[in-house]
Design a protein around this motif. Sequence first.
Motif, PDB file in Angstrom:
ATOM      1  N   ILE A   7       0.865  -1.192   0.000  1.00  0.00           N
ATOM      2  CA  ILE A   7       0.000   0.000   0.000  1.00  0.00           C
ATOM      3  C   ILE A   7       0.897   1.237   0.000  1.00  0.00           C
ATOM      4  O   ILE A   7       1.615   1.495   0.967  1.00  0.00           O
ATOM      5  CB  ILE A   7      -0.938  -0.015   1.230  1.00  0.00           C
ATOM      6  N   THR A   8       0.839   1.991  -1.103  1.00  0.00           N
ATOM      7  CA  THR A   8       1.731   3.148  -1.236  1.00  0.00           C
ATOM      8  C   THR A   8       0.986   4.483  -1.308  1.00  0.00           C
ATOM      9  O   THR A   8       1.606   5.541  -1.347  1.00  0.00           O
ATOM     10  CB  THR A   8       2.598   3.011  -2.508  1.00  0.00           C
ATOM     11  N   GLY A   9      -0.347   4.410  -1.341  1.00  0.00           N
ATOM     12  CA  GLY A   9      -1.137   5.638  -1.346  1.00  0.00           C
ATOM     13  C   GLY A   9      -2.491   5.357  -0.730  1.00  0.00           C
ATOM     14  O   GLY A   9      -2.950   4.217  -0.751  1.00  0.00           O
ATOM     15  N   TRP A  10      -3.117   6.397  -0.149  1.00  0.00           N
ATOM     16  CA  TRP A  10      -4.397   6.192   0.519  1.00  0.00           C
ATOM     17  C   TRP A  10      -5.170   7.505   0.519  1.00  0.00           C
ATOM     18  O   TRP A  10      -4.591   8.594   0.532  1.00  0.00           O
ATOM     19  CB  TRP A  10      -4.195   5.713   1.968  1.00  0.00           C
ATOM     20  N   GLY A  11      -6.477   7.384   0.499  1.00  0.00           N
ATOM     21  CA  GLY A  11      -7.307   8.592   0.517  1.00  0.00           C
ATOM     22  C   GLY A  11      -8.726   8.246   0.907  1.00  0.00           C
ATOM     23  O   GLY A  11      -9.130   7.080   0.866  1.00  0.00           O
ATOM     24  N   LYS A  12      -9.469   9.271   1.297  1.00  0.00           N
ATOM     25  CA  LYS A  12     -10.847   9.019   1.727  1.00  0.00           C
ATOM     26  C   LYS A  12     -11.737  10.179   1.301  1.00  0.00           C
ATOM     27  O   LYS A  12     -11.258  11.282   1.031  1.00  0.00           O
ATOM     28  CB  LYS A  12     -10.906   8.854   3.241  1.00  0.00           C
ATOM     29  N   TYR A  13     -13.017   9.899   1.254  1.00  0.00           N
ATOM     30  CA  TYR A  13     -14.011  10.950   1.051  1.00  0.00           C
ATOM     31  C   TYR A  13     -15.226  10.610   1.900  1.00  0.00           C
ATOM     32  O   TYR A  13     -15.748   9.492   1.818  1.00  0.00           O
ATOM     33  CB  TYR A  13     -14.443  11.055  -0.416  1.00  0.00           C
ATOM     34  N   VAL A  14     -15.636  11.565   2.730  1.00  0.00           N
ATOM     35  CA  VAL A  14     -16.898  11.376   3.451  1.00  0.00           C
ATOM     36  C   VAL A  14     -17.800  12.580   3.168  1.00  0.00           C
ATOM     37  O   VAL A  14     -17.332  13.715   3.116  1.00  0.00           O
ATOM     38  CB  VAL A  14     -16.693  11.201   4.980  1.00  0.00           C
ATOM     39  N   PRO A  15     -19.103  12.348   2.943  1.00  0.00           N
ATOM     40  CA  PRO A  15     -20.004  13.476   2.678  1.00  0.00           C
ATOM     41  C   PRO A  15     -20.016  14.452   3.859  1.00  0.00           C
ATOM     42  O   PRO A  15     -19.782  14.055   5.001  1.00  0.00           O
ATOM     43  CB  PRO A  15     -21.375  12.807   2.536  1.00  0.00           C
ATOM     44  N   GLU A  16     -20.314  15.709   3.557  1.00  0.00           N
ATOM     45  CA  GLU A  16     -20.331  16.737   4.611  1.00  0.00           C
ATOM     46  C   GLU A  16     -21.466  16.547   5.609  1.00  0.00           C
ATOM     47  O   GLU A  16     -21.356  16.887   6.772  1.00  0.00           O
ATOM     48  CB  GLU A  16     -20.524  18.122   3.970  1.00  0.00           C
ATOM     49  N   LYS A  17     -22.571  15.991   5.140  1.00  0.00           N
ATOM     50  CA  LYS A  17     -23.778  15.952   5.965  1.00  0.00           C
ATOM     51  C   LYS A  17     -23.659  14.908   7.088  1.00  0.00           C
ATOM     52  O   LYS A  17     -23.415  13.725   6.831  1.00  0.00           O
ATOM     53  CB  LYS A  17     -24.979  15.617   5.087  1.00  0.00           C
ATOM     54  N   VAL A  18     -23.834  15.392   8.330  1.00  0.00           N
ATOM     55  CA  VAL A  18     -23.738  14.515   9.503  1.00  0.00           C
ATOM     56  C   VAL A  18     -25.150  14.199   9.989  1.00  0.00           C
ATOM     57  O   VAL A  18     -25.976  15.108  10.152  1.00  0.00           O
ATOM     58  CB  VAL A  18     -22.946  15.222  10.630  1.00  0.00           C
ATOM     59  N   LEU A  19     -25.415  12.913  10.215  1.00  0.00           N
ATOM     60  CA  LEU A  19     -26.703  12.496  10.784  1.00  0.00           C
ATOM     61  C   LEU A  19     -26.413  11.916  12.172  1.00  0.00           C
ATOM     62  O   LEU A  19     -25.786  10.856  12.292  1.00  0.00           O
ATOM     63  CB  LEU A  19     -27.351  11.446   9.881  1.00  0.00           C
ATOM     64  N   THR A  20     -26.826  12.617  13.210  1.00  0.00           N
ATOM     65  CA  THR A  20     -26.515  12.179  14.577  1.00  0.00           C
ATOM     66  C   THR A  20     -27.596  11.224  15.086  1.00  0.00           C
ATOM     67  O   THR A  20     -28.684  11.107  14.506  1.00  0.00           O
ATOM     68  CB  THR A  20     -26.451  13.380  15.536  1.00  0.00           C
ATOM     69  N   ASN A  21     -27.291  10.600  16.220  1.00  0.00           N
ATOM     70  CA  ASN A  21     -28.289   9.737  16.857  1.00  0.00           C
ATOM     71  C   ASN A  21     -29.533  10.549  17.229  1.00  0.00           C
ATOM     72  O   ASN A  21     -30.662  10.061  17.108  1.00  0.00           O
ATOM     73  CB  ASN A  21     -27.697   9.082  18.112  1.00  0.00           C
ATOM     74  N   ASN A  22     -29.304  11.773  17.672  1.00  0.00           N
ATOM     75  CA  ASN A  22     -30.455  12.608  18.033  1.00  0.00           C
ATOM     76  C   ASN A  22     -31.308  12.960  16.811  1.00  0.00           C
ATOM     77  O   ASN A  22     -32.534  13.038  16.901  1.00  0.00           O
ATOM     78  CB  ASN A  22     -30.002  13.881  18.760  1.00  0.00           C
TER      79      ASN A  22
END
Length: 344
Positions: A7-22
């Motif tokens: 493994i020589t490279g790594w990256g991620k993407y997560v959407p901006e929108k947060v959905l909490t338990n509440n």
Amino acid sequence: MKRRAEITGWGKYVPEKVLTNNDLAKMVDTNDEWITSRTGIKERRIRTDTDTTTSMAVAAAREAMTVAEVDASEIDLIVVANSSPDYLLPAPANFVQHELGASCPALTVAAGCSGWVYALVTASQFIETGAYNNILVIGVELISYALDYTDRSTCILFGDAAAAVVLQPSTGDAGVMTFELGSDGGQAHHLWVPGGGTRNPVSQNVVDNREMYIRMNGQEVFKFATRKFTSCIKNIAEQAGMKPADLDLIIPHQANLRIIEYAAGLLGLSMDKFFVNLHKYGNTSAASIPLALVEAIQEGRVKPGDVTGMVAFGSGLSWAGAVVRMGEAVAKVAPQSVVAGVMQ
Ligand code: UT7
């Protein structure tokens, strides 16, 4: 020395929108206390209008290619682990290949939450045989589209995300060392989408019965997960001539903190051995292990030479594990990424 896939490279993407338990407690009959104590999850990311399976995969892949310093034209193969495609045909890997501007073969692996480890192992074979030199292995799920937000037993568990690695031939002993892949299709009905396929095509009936959404027998999946988690870690460690305690870090599928704690107990290991980020993202299915791996690297939890164990389980029912030794690339880039602010 055997040619290994590092493994020589790594990256991620997560959407901006947060959905909490509440937030979920306003949608279904649940509460933060129940979700936190039964799963460990506090919040998850849910796609915004601009996020697609392809766009999330491409964002994660671009970051991984930047770290590995490879250009789209140099990629020999793209393997995408996914069970939530933009369209039923063609498979998501083809869209990802086009968007990246790569001109290489593109393969999709659909093995639910075990998908990315299946993809990693598949891709590593092409490196080991010498067929290819630069492979993108992406895990992406826009799983919120398959969730029934009237079913409190499933909608609280999952979230959307993408993460990717670049695999290249190792110059030393880093890379994928051992693996185990498994399937028990006899238990398929414990975690499935009963409608919308050829056996039960889309119809008014399917829609009325909400059969186009994920159905899960949580307790059966829990039992399967803890059993396979422990046996798989033992088997892949043993193949590498090690005991589970010899692994520097275990990066498990991020489904439920109780599953990880229970398996840790069965293995006689402390929770310090396990990387956990499910409180932030929930279960992101095929993106779960690569997302945890990327954050483990960015937080400096893995050093060159460290031997990591990865273990996944999920729909199929399936399971998959791999022992991977980290190479020098981790040292080169990890501190910079941490300073860059966790790259959200
Ligand atoms: O990638 C693999 C994906 N899947 C998994 O890994 C899932 C594995 N299974 C699990 O993680 C757990 O089984 C769950 C978190 C899904 C459920 O936890 P549990 O401790 O097995 O709960 P349960 O299904 O036994 O339900 C206990 C109670 C039930 O009420 P009654 O019948 O005792 O009155 C449920 O109706 O909790 C109720 N319940 C909830 N209550 C509040 C179920 N979901 C919820 C909820 N909020 N969200």
